[in-house]
Design a protein around this motif. Sequence first.
Motif, PDB file in Angstrom:
ATOM      1  N   TYR A  55       0.839  -1.208   0.000  1.00  0.00           N
ATOM      2  CA  TYR A  55       0.000   0.000   0.000  1.00  0.00           C
ATOM      3  C   TYR A  55       0.874   1.257   0.000  1.00  0.00           C
ATOM      4  O   TYR A  55       0.634   2.193  -0.788  1.00  0.00           O
ATOM      5  CB  TYR A  55      -0.916  -0.005   1.212  1.00  0.00           C
ATOM      6  CG  TYR A  55      -1.791   1.221   1.335  1.00  0.00           C
ATOM      7  CD1 TYR A  55      -2.764   1.504   0.383  1.00  0.00           C
ATOM      8  CD2 TYR A  55      -1.635   2.110   2.403  1.00  0.00           C
ATOM      9  CE1 TYR A  55      -3.569   2.625   0.490  1.00  0.00           C
ATOM     10  CE2 TYR A  55      -2.427   3.240   2.519  1.00  0.00           C
ATOM     11  CZ  TYR A  55      -3.395   3.491   1.571  1.00  0.00           C
ATOM     12  OH  TYR A  55      -4.191   4.610   1.674  1.00  0.00           O
ATOM     13  N   GLU A  90      -6.005   3.705  -7.337  1.00  0.00           N
ATOM     14  CA  GLU A  90      -7.183   3.587  -6.490  1.00  0.00           C
ATOM     15  C   GLU A  90      -7.397   4.860  -5.670  1.00  0.00           C
ATOM     16  O   GLU A  90      -6.450   5.563  -5.317  1.00  0.00           O
ATOM     17  CB  GLU A  90      -7.052   2.379  -5.572  1.00  0.00           C
ATOM     18  CG  GLU A  90      -7.031   1.044  -6.335  1.00  0.00           C
ATOM     19  CD  GLU A  90      -6.924  -0.146  -5.396  1.00  0.00           C
ATOM     20  OE1 GLU A  90      -6.777   0.079  -4.171  1.00  0.00           O
ATOM     21  OE2 GLU A  90      -6.987  -1.287  -5.877  1.00  0.00           O
ATOM     22  N   GLU A  91      -8.671   5.130  -5.355  1.00  0.00           N
ATOM     23  CA  GLU A  91      -9.034   6.380  -4.686  1.00  0.00           C
ATOM     24  C   GLU A  91      -8.331   6.591  -3.347  1.00  0.00           C
ATOM     25  O   GLU A  91      -7.865   7.709  -3.076  1.00  0.00           O
ATOM     26  CB  GLU A  91     -10.552   6.446  -4.495  1.00  0.00           C
ATOM     27  CG  GLU A  91     -11.021   7.790  -3.952  1.00  0.00           C
ATOM     28  CD  GLU A  91     -12.527   7.909  -3.910  1.00  0.00           C
ATOM     29  OE1 GLU A  91     -13.021   8.909  -3.349  1.00  0.00           O
ATOM     30  OE2 GLU A  91     -13.206   7.006  -4.428  1.00  0.00           O
ATOM     31  N   PRO A  92      -8.227   5.585  -2.477  1.00  0.00           N
ATOM     32  CA  PRO A  92      -7.526   5.819  -1.202  1.00  0.00           C
ATOM     33  C   PRO A  92      -6.079   6.265  -1.402  1.00  0.00           C
ATOM     34  O   PRO A  92      -5.566   7.109  -0.650  1.00  0.00           O
ATOM     35  CB  PRO A  92      -7.605   4.456  -0.496  1.00  0.00           C
ATOM     36  CG  PRO A  92      -8.786   3.780  -1.101  1.00  0.00           C
ATOM     37  CD  PRO A  92      -8.796   4.214  -2.525  1.00  0.00           C
ATOM     38  N   VAL A  93      -5.429   5.716  -2.419  1.00  0.00           N
ATOM     39  CA  VAL A  93      -4.039   6.077  -2.720  1.00  0.00           C
ATOM     40  C   VAL A  93      -3.993   7.520  -3.239  1.00  0.00           C
ATOM     41  O   VAL A  93      -3.129   8.312  -2.832  1.00  0.00           O
ATOM     42  CB  VAL A  93      -3.434   5.108  -3.757  1.00  0.00           C
ATOM     43  CG1 VAL A  93      -2.046   5.587  -4.185  1.00  0.00           C
ATOM     44  CG2 VAL A  93      -3.360   3.701  -3.181  1.00  0.00           C
ATOM     45  N   ASN A  95      -6.064   9.923  -2.604  1.00  0.00           N
ATOM     46  CA  ASN A  95      -6.314  10.834  -1.472  1.00  0.00           C
ATOM     47  C   ASN A  95      -5.062  11.043  -0.629  1.00  0.00           C
ATOM     48  O   ASN A  95      -4.782  12.162  -0.176  1.00  0.00           O
ATOM     49  CB  ASN A  95      -7.452  10.294  -0.610  1.00  0.00           C
ATOM     50  CG  ASN A  95      -8.799  10.351  -1.328  1.00  0.00           C
ATOM     51  OD1 ASN A  95      -8.986  11.144  -2.251  1.00  0.00           O
ATOM     52  ND2 ASN A  95      -9.728   9.515  -0.917  1.00  0.00           N
ATOM     53  N   GLU A  96      -4.311   9.979  -0.420  1.00  0.00           N
ATOM     54  CA  GLU A  96      -3.066  10.091   0.347  1.00  0.00           C
ATOM     55  C   GLU A  96      -2.055  10.974  -0.391  1.00  0.00           C
ATOM     56  O   GLU A  96      -1.359  11.794   0.212  1.00  0.00           O
ATOM     57  CB  GLU A  96      -2.467   8.701   0.594  1.00  0.00           C
ATOM     58  CG  GLU A  96      -3.230   7.853   1.593  1.00  0.00           C
ATOM     59  CD  GLU A  96      -3.093   8.362   3.018  1.00  0.00           C
ATOM     60  OE1 GLU A  96      -2.130   9.113   3.304  1.00  0.00           O
ATOM     61  OE2 GLU A  96      -3.956   8.035   3.844  1.00  0.00           O
TER      62      GLU A  96
END
Length: 266
Positions: A55, A90-93, A95-96
Amino acid sequence: MAVITKITTQRKNQDRYNIFLDEVFAFSVDADVLVKFQLKKGMELNEFSLMEINYQDDIRKAYNLAISYLARRMRSEKEIKDYLVQKEIEEPVINEVLHKLLAQKYVNDEEFGRAYARTQINTTDKGPNLIRMELKEKGIEKAIIETVLEEYSFDLQLEKAENLCAKYTQKNAKESKRIIKQKLEQMLQRKGYPFDVIHLALNEIDDSDREEDDLDAIRFQGEKILRKYQNLTGFEYKQKVKQALYRKGFSFELIEKYLDEQREEG
């Protein structure tokens, strides 16, 4: 648990490392991730550790993509997000990555909006409404847009609009005044000028000098129309010519003046 049995540097990218678990290649990581997790030969990794490492490496790869994208020119937050979505991140990545870029001040929508607006004002003939729409498409907030567009003064808008009118009128002098004004209004609307600016700019070309220009224009247009209907005679000929000239934007008064002129020459 899996054990790291070997770590090698990639040939084509010296900043990435291949990780072998139990003598078999398992994955690769960025140098920063290698250091962050202190990966080394003989280290044991459980399933949770592997997920976290991968991740964080995904974040690092996406961050590097974003930095490369930013290196070409300033970008809005939305532009970077859209770019990473296209890269199937991916969206979580994403956002980070955006959180990190904002914290480092590599992304600032207000600075971007101001720089973009200034560039458009100084190097193009776009009106404020078009620039406003472009900034909105780039994800800039309404409050920021209105703040940065305060630099686009009314006088400058009018000057640009008048210059556009002058260039178009000079280039299309063989069209009627009415048609020219219609096309100018449409053009200025497309370029994003507000109604009050358009109104004042069009008034600048609405003067007595256009009367002689209209005479020249109707003579030019009329010559082609007369040839087109030269096989007709009488009332039908006269009506066809009048209708054609009216569609070209000439007034009935000017049309009669032109036809009288033709009869005198005939």
